[in-house]
Design a protein around this motif. Structure first.
Motif, mmCIF file in Angstrom:
data_model
loop_
_atom_site.group_PDB
_atom_site.id
_atom_site.type_symbol
_atom_site.label_atom_id
_atom_site.label_comp_id
_atom_site.label_asym_id
_atom_site.label_seq_id
_atom_site.Cartn_x
_atom_site.Cartn_y
_atom_site.Cartn_z
ATOM 1 N N ASN A 5 37.571 45.099 15.335
ATOM 2 C CA ASN A 5 38.107 45.225 16.631
ATOM 3 C C ASN A 5 36.877 45.704 17.641
ATOM 4 O OD1 ASN A 5 39.476 46.475 19.069
ATOM 5 N ND2 ASN A 5 41.123 47.082 17.755
ATOM 6 N N VAL A 6 36.451 44.853 18.467
ATOM 7 C CA VAL A 6 35.622 45.364 19.589
ATOM 8 C C VAL A 6 36.215 45.703 20.919
ATOM 9 C CG1 VAL A 6 33.221 44.441 20.710
ATOM 10 C CG2 VAL A 6 33.855 43.839 18.093
ATOM 11 N N ARG A 7 36.258 46.824 21.117
ATOM 12 C CA ARG A 7 36.926 47.079 22.488
ATOM 13 C C ARG A 7 38.337 46.498 22.840
ATOM 14 N NH1 ARG A 7 31.334 46.378 23.924
ATOM 15 N NH2 ARG A 7 30.340 48.503 24.175
ATOM 16 N N GLY A 8 39.046 46.316 21.920
ATOM 17 C CA GLY A 8 40.317 45.684 22.039
ATOM 18 C C GLY A 8 40.365 44.072 21.722
ATOM 19 N N ASN A 9 39.198 43.653 21.602
ATOM 20 C CA ASN A 9 39.115 42.188 21.103
ATOM 21 C C ASN A 9 39.052 41.944 19.657
ATOM 22 O OD1 ASN A 9 39.299 41.026 23.742
ATOM 23 N ND2 ASN A 9 37.383 41.920 24.126
ATOM 24 N N ILE A 10 39.657 41.308 18.879
ATOM 25 C CA ILE A 10 39.387 40.970 17.385
ATOM 26 C C ILE A 10 38.415 39.844 17.343
ATOM 27 C CG2 ILE A 10 40.696 40.383 15.538
ATOM 28 C CD1 ILE A 10 41.372 43.142 16.582
ATOM 29 N N CYS A 11 37.353 40.206 16.593
ATOM 30 C CA CYS A 11 36.460 39.295 16.284
ATOM 31 C C CYS A 11 36.565 39.136 14.795
ATOM 32 C CB CYS A 11 34.941 39.666 16.486
ATOM 33 S SG CYS A 11 34.722 39.712 18.432
ATOM 34 N N VAL A 12 36.564 37.794 14.211
ATOM 35 C CA VAL A 12 36.671 37.526 12.737
ATOM 36 C C VAL A 12 35.379 36.953 12.275
ATOM 37 C CG1 VAL A 12 37.966 36.573 11.022
ATOM 38 C CG2 VAL A 12 39.160 37.277 13.150
ATOM 39 N N LEU A 13 34.978 37.293 11.147
ATOM 40 C CA LEU A 13 33.599 37.074 10.790
ATOM 41 C C LEU A 13 33.600 36.646 9.160
ATOM 42 C CD1 LEU A 13 31.428 39.767 12.037
ATOM 43 C CD2 LEU A 13 31.479 37.775 12.884
ATOM 44 N N PHE A 40 42.943 33.361 8.938
ATOM 45 C CA PHE A 40 43.251 34.699 9.476
ATOM 46 C C PHE A 40 43.974 34.709 10.926
ATOM 47 C CE2 PHE A 40 40.995 36.606 6.298
ATOM 48 C CZ PHE A 40 40.757 38.098 6.558
ATOM 49 N N GLY A 41 44.177 33.201 11.435
ATOM 50 C CA GLY A 41 44.659 33.170 12.636
ATOM 51 C C GLY A 41 43.692 33.190 13.808
ATOM 52 N N ALA A 42 42.426 32.984 13.336
ATOM 53 C CA ALA A 42 41.608 33.180 14.532
ATOM 54 C C ALA A 42 41.027 31.696 14.882
ATOM 55 C CB ALA A 42 40.087 33.899 13.918
ATOM 56 N N GLN A 43 40.627 31.601 16.013
ATOM 57 C CA GLN A 43 40.078 30.331 16.725
ATOM 58 C C GLN A 43 38.575 30.371 16.541
ATOM 59 O OE1 GLN A 43 41.464 27.724 18.528
ATOM 60 N NE2 GLN A 43 39.507 26.707 17.955
ATOM 61 N N LEU A 109 46.621 38.415 14.270
ATOM 62 C CA LEU A 109 45.803 38.408 13.204
ATOM 63 C C LEU A 109 46.598 38.524 12.008
ATOM 64 C CD1 LEU A 109 42.798 39.117 12.116
ATOM 65 C CD2 LEU A 109 43.498 41.609 12.112
ATOM 66 N N ILE A 110 46.343 37.601 10.987
ATOM 67 C CA ILE A 110 46.921 37.178 9.743
ATOM 68 C C ILE A 110 45.968 37.852 8.611
ATOM 69 C CG2 ILE A 110 48.072 35.878 8.000
ATOM 70 C CD1 ILE A 110 49.305 35.960 10.839
ATOM 71 N N LEU A 111 46.456 38.853 7.788
ATOM 72 C CA LEU A 111 45.543 39.588 6.716
ATOM 73 C C LEU A 111 45.830 39.074 5.406
ATOM 74 C CD1 LEU A 111 45.478 43.210 8.141
ATOM 75 C CD2 LEU A 111 43.931 41.437 8.313
ATOM 76 N N HIS A 177 53.307 35.369 7.088
ATOM 77 C CA HIS A 177 52.930 36.777 6.263
ATOM 78 C C HIS A 177 51.403 36.772 6.105
ATOM 79 C CE1 HIS A 177 57.497 37.905 6.034
ATOM 80 N NE2 HIS A 177 56.912 38.214 7.519
ATOM 81 N N ALA A 178 50.952 35.636 5.329
ATOM 82 C CA ALA A 178 49.595 35.313 4.784
ATOM 83 C C ALA A 178 49.214 34.006 4.819
ATOM 84 C CB ALA A 178 49.545 36.248 3.404
ATOM 85 N N MET A 179 47.930 33.560 4.669
ATOM 86 C CA MET A 179 47.562 32.559 4.652
ATOM 87 C C MET A 179 46.272 32.132 3.869
ATOM 88 S SD MET A 179 48.031 30.606 8.245
ATOM 89 C CE MET A 179 47.259 31.865 9.285
ATOM 90 N N HIS A 180 45.806 31.280 3.149
ATOM 91 C CA HIS A 180 44.765 30.961 2.349
ATOM 92 C C HIS A 180 44.410 29.762 2.306
ATOM 93 C CE1 HIS A 180 41.773 31.388 -0.706
ATOM 94 N NE2 HIS A 180 42.426 32.303 -1.519
ATOM 95 N N ASP A 181 42.992 29.378 2.740
ATOM 96 C CA ASP A 181 42.631 27.993 2.833
ATOM 97 C C ASP A 181 42.175 27.949 1.194
ATOM 98 O OD1 ASP A 181 40.592 30.027 3.283
ATOM 99 O OD2 ASP A 181 39.076 28.415 3.410
ATOM 100 N N VAL A 182 42.495 26.893 0.695
ATOM 101 C CA VAL A 182 42.367 26.731 -0.846
ATOM 102 C C VAL A 182 41.104 26.016 -1.041
ATOM 103 C CG1 VAL A 182 43.269 25.352 -2.963
ATOM 104 C CG2 VAL A 182 44.745 26.009 -0.979
ATOM 105 N N THR A 183 39.923 26.915 -1.556
ATOM 106 C CA THR A 183 38.781 26.459 -1.830
ATOM 107 C C THR A 183 38.349 26.510 -3.502
ATOM 108 O OG1 THR A 183 38.043 28.765 -1.506
ATOM 109 C CG2 THR A 183 37.766 27.220 0.163
ATOM 110 N N GLU A 184 37.481 27.068 -3.832
ATOM 111 C CA GLU A 184 37.384 27.153 -5.276
ATOM 112 C C GLU A 184 38.232 27.558 -6.066
ATOM 113 O OE1 GLU A 184 35.131 28.160 -3.059
ATOM 114 O OE2 GLU A 184 33.204 27.277 -3.433
ATOM 115 N N GLY A 185 38.631 27.028 -7.305
ATOM 116 C CA GLY A 185 39.765 27.554 -8.150
ATOM 117 C C GLY A 185 41.142 26.733 -7.663
ATOM 118 N N GLY A 186 41.004 26.026 -6.754
ATOM 119 C CA GLY A 186 42.130 25.183 -6.403
ATOM 120 C C GLY A 186 43.510 25.831 -5.934
#
Length: 310
Positions: A5-13, A40-43, A109-111, A177-186
């Motif tokens: 949270n950067v001054r009310g703006n959500i930055c996702v890294l 995470f629902g981020a652009q 934001l999706i955690l 409620h939650a999302m997961h991009d499927v990478t290693e482990g399938g």
């Protein structure tokens, strides 16, 4: 990812290396990092990358990789804003690690731990998507007698489907409620991780997991499990109203299907009616190709040991 949270703006890294592919490394480096943000629902907005090259690397190979990154960034609408390139004997082949920055509204934001008991487990596209594209690109000679030219082209073309930015933003818009991009482990590894993060269980119906015929052919040849194969391009989404979500995805041309549900405690996999515990993810199936290569070499060496050769 980290959401700040950067001054009310959500930055996702986020950050991700590419280690299991040789061809299309530049394309994959941007896609997989931006996919993390989408979960995470981020652009996605910006990317920086570190490129490590061995001393014997050719300038043309590095240039090709950077051009791939540039084209992919343009397609995703993100900027490559910096990075670092280094020649070092610490690596034996080109290695790239990218970090990406995205933004979203705090309410979107999706955690990772947001899945709830009773949620449907919705999957987009097909299991083993990225693995199929990587194997087709990196092991074409081994597939000459396995796939037809049309099937090989189909497998190679899957790299165009590896982005999940669109479904991530749609998931956020539709209150996933939650999302997961499927990478290693399938698919199985990703489902386990969503349930583990939420402290609940999950039940997966293996027969309901969509797998392309070309993926099944490749996996059968190399004796690997498509449900445990790296699958960037596929998104798992926990959602209380699967029909609504699937309609929204389908309207945007994204195939989606319910493959299970989130439960109270147990993590289970049901295959042909038989239930077994769903195990935590281990090394991705794609790394078994190295073992396959070594076995093939050994088998060929033994075959060549004829009396005449001796």
């Amino acid at each position: 990812c980290a959401a700040i949270n950067v001054r009310g703006n959500i930055c996702v890294l986020t950050t991700d290396p590419i280690t299991a592919a040789d061809a299309d490394m530049g394309v994959l480096s941007l896609l997989v990092t931006c996919n993390d943000l989408a979960a995470f629902g981020a652009q996605p907005v910006a990317v920086v990358a570190t490129l490590l090259a061995p001393p014997d690397a050719h300038l043309a190979a590095i240039e090709k990789l950077v051009i791939q990154m540039e084209h992919t960034a343009r397609e995703l609408g993100v900027e490559i804003v910096g990075g670092h390139t280094e020649v070092t004997d610490a690596v034996r082949r080109l290695v790239i690690s990218a970090a990406a920055l995205g933004t979203c509204h705090k309410d979107a934001l999706i955690l990772p731990g947001g899945a709830r008991e009773g949620d449907a487990l919705v999957m987009t596209k097909w299991a083993g998507l990225e693995g199929t594209a990587i194997i087709a690109a990196d092991h074409q000679p081994k597939l000459s007698g396995v796939l037809s030219p049309e099937e090989l082209n189909e497998a190679l073309a899957l790299k165009k489907s590896i982005s999940v930015v669109k479904e991530g933003l749609l998931g956020a818009k539709n209150k996933a409620h939650a999302m997961h991009d499927v990478t290693e482990g399938g698919v199985l590894g990703a489902a386990w991780e969503i349930a583990e993060a939420a402290g609940i269980g999950v039940e997966i119906i293996a027969d309901d997991v969509p797998v392309l015929p070309v993926t099944r052919k490749i996996c059968s040849h190399f004796r690997i499990d498509p449900l445990k194969l790296i699958s960037s391009g596929c998104m798992l989404i926990a959602h209380p109203d699967a029909a609504k979500l699937i309609t929204a995805l389908n309207d945007e041309g994204i195939p989606a299907k319910v493959i299970g549900r989130f439960t109270k405690h147990k993590k289970t996999l049901i295959t042909s009616g038989k239930e077994e515990p769903l195990a935590p993810p281990e090394a991705d199936e794609i790394f078994k190709l190295k073992q396959y290569k070594e076995k093939t070499k050994k088998s060929k060496k033994n075959k060549d040991r004829t009396p005449q050769a001796r």
